[in-house]
Design an enzyme around this catalytic site. Structure first.
Site, PDB file in Angstrom:
ATOM      1  N   LYS A 149      20.358 -29.216 -24.799  1.00 34.98           N
ATOM      2  CA  LYS A 149      19.655 -30.457 -24.486  1.00 34.98           C
ATOM      3  C   LYS A 149      18.162 -30.228 -24.710  1.00 34.98           C
ATOM      4  CE  LYS A 149      23.017 -33.033 -22.479  1.00 34.98           C
ATOM      5  NZ  LYS A 149      23.307 -34.456 -22.752  1.00 34.98           N
ATOM      6  N   ASP A 178      20.670 -31.961 -28.655  1.00 34.61           N
ATOM      7  CA  ASP A 178      20.860 -33.338 -28.205  1.00 34.61           C
ATOM      8  C   ASP A 178      19.565 -33.815 -27.574  1.00 34.61           C
ATOM      9  OD1 ASP A 178      21.635 -35.749 -27.192  1.00 34.61           O
ATOM     10  OD2 ASP A 178      23.176 -34.968 -25.844  1.00 34.61           O
ATOM     11  N   GLU A 204      21.632 -34.817 -32.008  1.00 34.38           N
ATOM     12  CA  GLU A 204      22.172 -36.064 -31.475  1.00 34.38           C
ATOM     13  C   GLU A 204      21.025 -36.979 -31.065  1.00 34.38           C
ATOM     14  OE1 GLU A 204      25.123 -35.661 -28.371  1.00 34.38           O
ATOM     15  OE2 GLU A 204      25.740 -33.698 -29.136  1.00 34.38           O
ATOM     16  N   ASP A 229      24.899 -41.124 -30.932  1.00 37.95           N
ATOM     17  CA  ASP A 229      25.588 -41.014 -29.649  1.00 37.95           C
ATOM     18  C   ASP A 229      25.368 -42.287 -28.851  1.00 37.95           C
ATOM     19  OD1 ASP A 229      26.636 -40.343 -27.201  1.00 37.95           O
ATOM     20  OD2 ASP A 229      25.444 -38.543 -26.893  1.00 37.95           O
ATOM     21  N   LYS A 256      32.203 -40.727 -26.962  1.00 39.88           N
ATOM     22  CA  LYS A 256      32.493 -40.576 -25.539  1.00 39.88           C
ATOM     23  C   LYS A 256      33.400 -41.753 -25.159  1.00 39.88           C
ATOM     24  CE  LYS A 256      28.228 -38.248 -24.069  1.00 39.88           C
ATOM     25  NZ  LYS A 256      27.445 -38.139 -25.304  1.00 39.88           N
TER      26      LYS A 256
END
Length: 335
Positions: A149, A178, A204, A229, A256
């Site tokens: 992240k 991400d 992402e 995403d 997701k």
């Protein structure tokens, strides 16, 4: 005749988990149970406050409607609940579990214990020392794909990645990052170039969702592959999905199911991505072990050889027993 009920549950993080949207201490979720002929199916309506399209004041009212009307066809339920993708996700799970019982949702070699799912190791945001300690733990566990992240302090994060890359070239470890939409379009151009120099697999959501024109320009010219995403959240009908991919032309999309309309919504995205030569993989969205178990079984049946993003079951202090077991970078089902 089926009946259904729902209840809310609050998951507590073992330690605060940092993202570019802030630090998470708890995660609210809901469970729906469907009963028929003395059998029970359970599914997780994995609402994600602050991120889900269906984070609204009508959420529990929509769940009440779903429970009252559970004997409608799934297509009718899906049509009525189109604006509540996480509830569709929960109903799909509960109906599958009602059919197979126990911990089963989608029987396969995975649920027979004959095969596993390769996953990426997830590194949460924090200071350089905290991120480095997480990375060392993943390396020790023999992960070959690590996702970091980023987007809180890029200069520090870049140094962590550079240090990691000096020790492990790209043929040893695949690195994904991400950003959760943390960068402006101008910042993103610089970051994308810096990531290419570090042999990053993909980034992402480099910029905030909703700016299709800027994202399309980035995807067209990027030296580092871009994965959409959050961009997929709230894009609910087939034609809108088709148009998004046509306009932006990303290198990857990340699914997701709790955020994109469940398994059926994910199937639509996968179909469109494959027709357009766009790569994809599946990621959990902080579900409990109940939703994660169903998601893993679904993911295995999609037969995507890329590392998937399913390793979040150990984040909570009050999670549920699970048949899933992580051995190194491989997720196994142990009945």
């Amino acid at each position: 005749m089926k009946t259904a009920t729902f209840n809310q549950y609050i998951l507590n993080f073992k330690q605060p988990s940092g993202t570019s949207r802030g630090v998470l201490n708890t995660k609210e979720t809901y469970f729906i149970e469907i009963h028929e002929d003395e059998k029970k199916g359970i599914g997780e309506c994995a609402l994600f406050r602050g991120l889900s399209f269906d984070d609204d004041d009508d959420y529990e009212s929509a769940l009440e409607w779903a429970c009252r009307n559970i004997n409608l066809s799934f297509e009718d339920l899906q049509e009525e609940l189109v604006n509540h993708p996480s509830i569709i996700f929960g109903i799909e799970q509960a109906l599958a579990n009602l059919k197979y019982q126990g911990d089963l949702y989608f029987p396969s070699d995975f649920t027979d214990g004959k095969d596993s799912i390769k996953i990426n190791g997830l590194i949460w945001m924090g200071n350089a020392e905290f991120m480095q300690s997480q990375i060392e733990e993943k390396i020790k566990d023999n992960f070959t794909c690590i996702k970091l992240k980023i987007g809180v302090d890029w200069d520090s994060e870049k140094q962590v990645i550079k240090s990691l890359r000096q020790k492990f070239p790209k043929d040893k470890i695949e690195l994904r990052v991400d950003a959760n939409g943390a960068f402006s379009p101008e910042q993103a151009k610089i970051v994308l170039q810096e990531l290419e120099e570090l042999d990053i697999h993909s980034i992402e959501q480099p910029i905030e969702a909703g700016n299709w024109e800027a994202m399309a320009e980035l995807c067209k010219n990027t030296p580092t592959p871009i994965a959409l995403d959050e961009e997929l959240i709230g894009v609910l009908n087939f034609e809108s999905k088709k148009e998004l991919l046509r306009q932006i032309k990303p290198q990857y999309i990340i699914l997701k199911p709790s955020l994109v309309g469940g398994f059926s919504g994910s199937d639509e995205w996968i179909s469109l991505a494959e027709k357009n030569n766009i790569g994809w993989w599946i990621t959990s969205a902080l579900e409990s072990n109940i939703g994660l178990n169903a998601l893993a079984q679904y993911t295995y049946n999609k037969k995507n050889p890329m590392p998937q993003g399913l390793g979040t079951g150990s984040l909570f202090t009050n999670n549920f027993p699970s048949p899933l077991a992580l051995k190194g970078e491989n997720l196994w089902y142990e009945n």
